[in-house]
Design a protein around this motif. Sequence first.
Motif, PDB file in Angstrom:
ATOM      1  N   ILE A 128       0.835  -1.203   0.000  1.00 57.02           N
ATOM      2  CA  ILE A 128       0.000   0.000   0.000  1.00 57.02           C
ATOM      3  C   ILE A 128       0.868   1.251   0.000  1.00 57.02           C
ATOM      4  O   ILE A 128       0.632   2.198  -0.762  1.00 57.02           O
ATOM      5  N   GLY A 129       1.904   1.281   0.860  1.00 61.23           N
ATOM      6  CA  GLY A 129       2.766   2.452   0.925  1.00 61.23           C
ATOM      7  C   GLY A 129       3.475   2.735  -0.386  1.00 61.23           C
ATOM      8  O   GLY A 129       3.599   3.890  -0.809  1.00 61.23           O
ATOM      9  N   SER A 130       3.947   1.688  -1.065  1.00 62.89           N
ATOM     10  CA  SER A 130       4.675   1.896  -2.319  1.00 62.89           C
ATOM     11  C   SER A 130       3.760   2.337  -3.451  1.00 62.89           C
ATOM     12  O   SER A 130       4.111   3.234  -4.229  1.00 62.89           O
ATOM     13  N   VAL A 131       2.578   1.736  -3.555  1.00 67.89           N
ATOM     14  CA  VAL A 131       1.663   2.090  -4.649  1.00 67.89           C
ATOM     15  C   VAL A 131       1.135   3.510  -4.474  1.00 67.89           C
ATOM     16  O   VAL A 131       1.071   4.287  -5.433  1.00 67.89           O
ATOM     17  N   ASP A 132       0.768   3.877  -3.250  1.00 65.81           N
ATOM     18  CA  ASP A 132       0.317   5.250  -3.004  1.00 65.81           C
ATOM     19  C   ASP A 132       1.446   6.254  -3.248  1.00 65.81           C
ATOM     20  O   ASP A 132       1.221   7.329  -3.821  1.00 65.81           O
ATOM     21  N   SER A 133       2.657   5.919  -2.837  1.00 73.59           N
ATOM     22  CA  SER A 133       3.798   6.809  -3.052  1.00 73.59           C
ATOM     23  C   SER A 133       4.152   6.908  -4.524  1.00 73.59           C
ATOM     24  O   SER A 133       4.564   7.979  -4.995  1.00 73.59           O
ATOM     25  N   LEU A 134       3.999   5.812  -5.268  1.00 69.27           N
ATOM     26  CA  LEU A 134       4.301   5.843  -6.702  1.00 69.27           C
ATOM     27  C   LEU A 134       3.333   6.751  -7.451  1.00 69.27           C
ATOM     28  O   LEU A 134       3.731   7.457  -8.378  1.00 69.27           O
ATOM     29  N   PHE A 135       2.061   6.748  -7.041  1.00 70.26           N
ATOM     30  CA  PHE A 135       1.107   7.671  -7.658  1.00 70.26           C
ATOM     31  C   PHE A 135       1.541   9.114  -7.426  1.00 70.26           C
ATOM     32  O   PHE A 135       1.495   9.944  -8.342  1.00 70.26           O
ATOM     33  N   GLY A 136       1.976   9.426  -6.208  1.00 69.48           N
ATOM     34  CA  GLY A 136       2.464  10.768  -5.923  1.00 69.48           C
ATOM     35  C   GLY A 136       3.713  11.110  -6.714  1.00 69.48           C
ATOM     36  O   GLY A 136       3.896  12.251  -7.148  1.00 69.48           O
ATOM     37  N   PHE A 137       4.590  10.124  -6.919  1.00 70.00           N
ATOM     38  CA  PHE A 137       5.815  10.352  -7.689  1.00 70.00           C
ATOM     39  C   PHE A 137       5.486  10.709  -9.133  1.00 70.00           C
ATOM     40  O   PHE A 137       6.057  11.653  -9.703  1.00 70.00           O
ATOM     41  N   TYR A 138       4.572   9.970  -9.752  1.00 69.19           N
ATOM     42  CA  TYR A 138       4.181  10.274 -11.129  1.00 69.19           C
ATOM     43  C   TYR A 138       3.422  11.601 -11.205  1.00 69.19           C
ATOM     44  O   TYR A 138       3.576  12.357 -12.177  1.00 69.19           O
ATOM     45  N   ALA A 139       2.604  11.876 -10.196  1.00 70.06           N
ATOM     46  CA  ALA A 139       1.899  13.165 -10.172  1.00 70.06           C
ATOM     47  C   ALA A 139       2.900  14.318 -10.075  1.00 70.06           C
ATOM     48  O   ALA A 139       2.717  15.371 -10.702  1.00 70.06           O
ATOM     49  N   PHE A 140       3.969  14.123  -9.285  1.00 73.15           N
ATOM     50  CA  PHE A 140       5.016  15.146  -9.194  1.00 73.15           C
ATOM     51  C   PHE A 140       5.690  15.361 -10.540  1.00 73.15           C
ATOM     52  O   PHE A 140       5.896  16.516 -10.969  1.00 73.15           O
TER      53      PHE A 140
END
Length: 408
Positions: free
Chosen positions: A218-230
């Motif tokens: 969960i932590g990695s998938v949510d963080s990856l969405f934020g990374f791509y959004a950035f």
Amino acid sequence: MAILENNPQTHQKRATIDVLLLCYRAYTRRIRKLLYLGGVLHDRKRSAVWSYIMSFIVIFMCFGQCIFMINFCRDHTDNLVLLSKIFGLTCSFIAPVLMSACFLVKRKKLIELHETLNDLFEQELASDRENKNVLATLHAFDRPSYLLCFILGSTTLFYVCPSMIFIVRQIVQHSESKIYKLPIPVKLPWLAPINGGPVFYLLCLYQYFTCWWMIFTIGSVDSLFGFYAFQISAILRAMSIRLANPRPNEVFSKVLGTCVETHHRIERCGRMLEDVWGLIILRVIIANAILMCALIFEVSPFTDLTINQIFSFISYMALKLLQTFIYAWYGSLITSASEHFREGIYFSNWPDSKLDRHMRANIILAMMQKPLTIRALKVSHVNVNMFTNILNTAMSYFFLLQSLDEGG
């Protein structure tokens, strides 16, 4: 030139840029490590067979845990508080299953999204070596990611640590009369041992592994969405700044043409991001509203709570609020950056530039298009309004549960 090179402000600016660049590289490595620990890392450098094996392990282990908890609920249908608690746990354990399945089904699209955004971002970094405007909003994305992973791990530890401490204490004291309990309440298809033994410890290890997947997947998938959004929002904002403040040594028509072409690729990346995360975000919208409602109902009327229950409530509620907010906020930042890019084209001096008819048509089409938005399976727009709607829905569900409990 010597005066400019010895200017303290110039050195300070370069130092700040170098620090931001180092933070971005560290941010990239941390996301990759989280994906590896969560079993959902997919890229061309990693064997596809190994990626599929890890994803299927996550799916089968967490899905089995959900089945055992649902089976436990069948024996406690008269306890609404316990049912709400187990329902919340089931929704938490089903998340890694859904995330791993979505990444498996959309593996090729996910790899293409990563490679395209990484290439565009590195090109933007290389084209703006002096100012690095593309890194200006970095801390607005990496810090919430740190906080999310910390709260996610803390919440899980608050839940499993009491049972873990109890088991360790009984082992140390060599107690044989105590009844052991699994960290997570389940009902297995076979008779589970209650006095310890190898089978019991294997079941505990299985549940700890599912908690591991829950934290890191969960932590990695949510963080990856934020990374791509950035990356998407940073590229769009950097291009809008380049259009508003063109450098003297650049041909404006070439810069404008490059920005319009990049914008088309960014729009395609936005559609891929929406396709990969659509079902995941929809689960966040539905599940978090119900989970926050169930959590408030479980601890109400907030009396006779232990210290562990208080900390568990605070951390779990903070986790759900933060998880919902960062998805909504990241979606709003993408839309805002897309609007700034359209404004950057509109207020630039493109009408006076020597552009051919085809390029002018592309520019006009870019300005006429709606801002880039992320939607969850075309059901809900991912923006700040989504966050407020989830909170309103959670409170509505809570009052409904309260009325049902009082009526029963």
